[in-house]
Design a protein around this motif. Structure first.
Motif, mmCIF file in Angstrom:
data_model
loop_
_atom_site.group_PDB
_atom_site.id
_atom_site.type_symbol
_atom_site.label_atom_id
_atom_site.label_comp_id
_atom_site.label_asym_id
_atom_site.label_seq_id
_atom_site.Cartn_x
_atom_site.Cartn_y
_atom_site.Cartn_z
ATOM 1 N N VAL A 46 0.882 -1.049 -0.100
ATOM 2 C CA VAL A 46 -0.008 0.021 -0.096
ATOM 3 C C VAL A 46 1.021 1.285 0.141
ATOM 4 O O VAL A 46 2.054 1.347 0.820
ATOM 5 C CB VAL A 46 -0.974 0.160 1.124
ATOM 6 N N ASP A 47 0.677 2.082 -0.942
ATOM 7 C CA ASP A 47 1.403 3.133 -0.964
ATOM 8 C C ASP A 47 0.359 4.447 -0.392
ATOM 9 O O ASP A 47 -0.691 4.622 -1.133
ATOM 10 C CB ASP A 47 1.826 3.853 -2.201
ATOM 11 N N MET A 48 0.606 5.161 0.414
ATOM 12 C CA MET A 48 -0.238 6.018 1.105
ATOM 13 C C MET A 48 0.553 7.595 1.244
ATOM 14 O O MET A 48 1.677 7.851 1.388
ATOM 15 C CB MET A 48 -0.588 5.868 2.536
ATOM 16 N N ASP A 49 -0.115 8.543 1.006
ATOM 17 C CA ASP A 49 0.367 9.898 1.276
ATOM 18 C C ASP A 49 -0.518 10.576 2.394
ATOM 19 O O ASP A 49 -1.818 10.383 2.411
ATOM 20 C CB ASP A 49 0.071 11.050 -0.024
ATOM 21 N N VAL A 71 -2.191 -0.141 9.370
ATOM 22 C CA VAL A 71 -2.554 -0.596 8.036
ATOM 23 C C VAL A 71 -1.869 -1.826 7.627
ATOM 24 O O VAL A 71 -2.466 -2.764 7.060
ATOM 25 C CB VAL A 71 -1.927 0.672 6.956
ATOM 26 N N GLU A 72 -0.715 -2.077 7.996
ATOM 27 C CA GLU A 72 -0.104 -3.354 8.036
ATOM 28 C C GLU A 72 -0.712 -4.577 8.571
ATOM 29 O O GLU A 72 -0.434 -5.670 8.167
ATOM 30 C CB GLU A 72 1.481 -3.387 8.452
ATOM 31 N N SER A 73 -1.602 -4.180 9.513
ATOM 32 C CA SER A 73 -2.449 -5.470 10.140
ATOM 33 C C SER A 73 -3.559 -5.548 9.351
ATOM 34 O O SER A 73 -4.147 -6.747 9.844
ATOM 35 C CB SER A 73 -2.918 -4.727 11.761
ATOM 36 N N VAL A 77 -2.816 -6.811 3.282
ATOM 37 C CA VAL A 77 -1.842 -6.004 3.112
ATOM 38 C C VAL A 77 -0.351 -6.472 3.509
ATOM 39 O O VAL A 77 -0.384 -7.080 4.535
ATOM 40 C CB VAL A 77 -1.934 -4.846 4.008
ATOM 41 N N ARG A 78 0.664 -6.576 2.735
ATOM 42 C CA ARG A 78 1.700 -7.099 2.938
ATOM 43 C C ARG A 78 2.656 -6.172 3.611
ATOM 44 O O ARG A 78 3.320 -6.404 4.681
ATOM 45 C CB ARG A 78 2.461 -7.590 1.654
ATOM 46 N N SER A 79 2.748 -4.837 3.148
ATOM 47 C CA SER A 79 3.737 -3.849 3.706
ATOM 48 C C SER A 79 2.896 -2.392 3.347
ATOM 49 O O SER A 79 2.106 -2.425 2.158
ATOM 50 C CB SER A 79 4.906 -3.916 3.170
ATOM 51 N N ALA A 80 3.270 -1.393 4.083
ATOM 52 C CA ALA A 80 2.796 -0.010 3.760
ATOM 53 C C ALA A 80 4.065 0.884 3.581
ATOM 54 O O ALA A 80 4.959 0.970 4.443
ATOM 55 C CB ALA A 80 1.838 0.100 4.896
ATOM 56 N N ASN A 81 4.022 1.620 2.556
ATOM 57 C CA ASN A 81 4.847 2.947 2.336
ATOM 58 C C ASN A 81 4.172 4.185 2.579
ATOM 59 O O ASN A 81 2.997 4.314 2.170
ATOM 60 C CB ASN A 81 5.201 2.756 0.982
ATOM 61 N N ILE A 82 4.238 4.626 3.932
ATOM 62 C CA ILE A 82 3.565 5.796 4.081
ATOM 63 C C ILE A 82 4.534 7.049 3.793
ATOM 64 O O ILE A 82 5.594 7.313 4.453
ATOM 65 C CB ILE A 82 3.385 5.938 5.684
#
Length: 106
Positions: A46-49, A71-73, A77-82
């Motif tokens: 997940v890419d989030m701004d 978000v990662e829970s 979702v495998r990983s989150a880029n915040i």
């Protein structure tokens, strides 16, 4: 991953984001309008701004880690880029109607 699956994951992400609060503001970060983008990728990243109500937010590290871990829970979702962004600059017009009512702006 189908668009329908991505949409369901995004809805669950929004649900968990509504449990994240700035300790100084009694409204969640999603309703405050601090989330600019949620983009679920086919590889389950997940890419989030997101932004803060003020660039020098003293709780920034705490809030970012809370967002990332929640978000990662989310299932799917495998990983989150915040990505922390300040363009456009946050202002009160970005808040949901519920947030404006809660904070006494309406």
């Amino acid at each position: 991953m189908t668009q329908e699956e991505k949409t369901r994951i995004e809805e669950r992400i929004v649900d968990v984001l509504k449990t994240v609060y700035d300790p100084e503001i009694p409204v969640n970060i999603y309703d405050l309008g601090m989330i600019y983008k949620i983009d679920v990728q086919d590889d389950q990243t997940v890419d989030m701004d997101m932004t803060f109500t003020a660039p020098n937010c003293p709780a920034a590290d705490f809030i970012l880690e809370d967002v990332r871990s929640k978000v990662e829970s989310v299932d799917g979702v495998r990983s989150a880029n915040i990505n922390l962004v300040f363009e456009p600059a946050w202002d009160q017009s970005m808040m949901s109607e519920e947030a404006r009512v809660e904070l006494g702006f309406d």
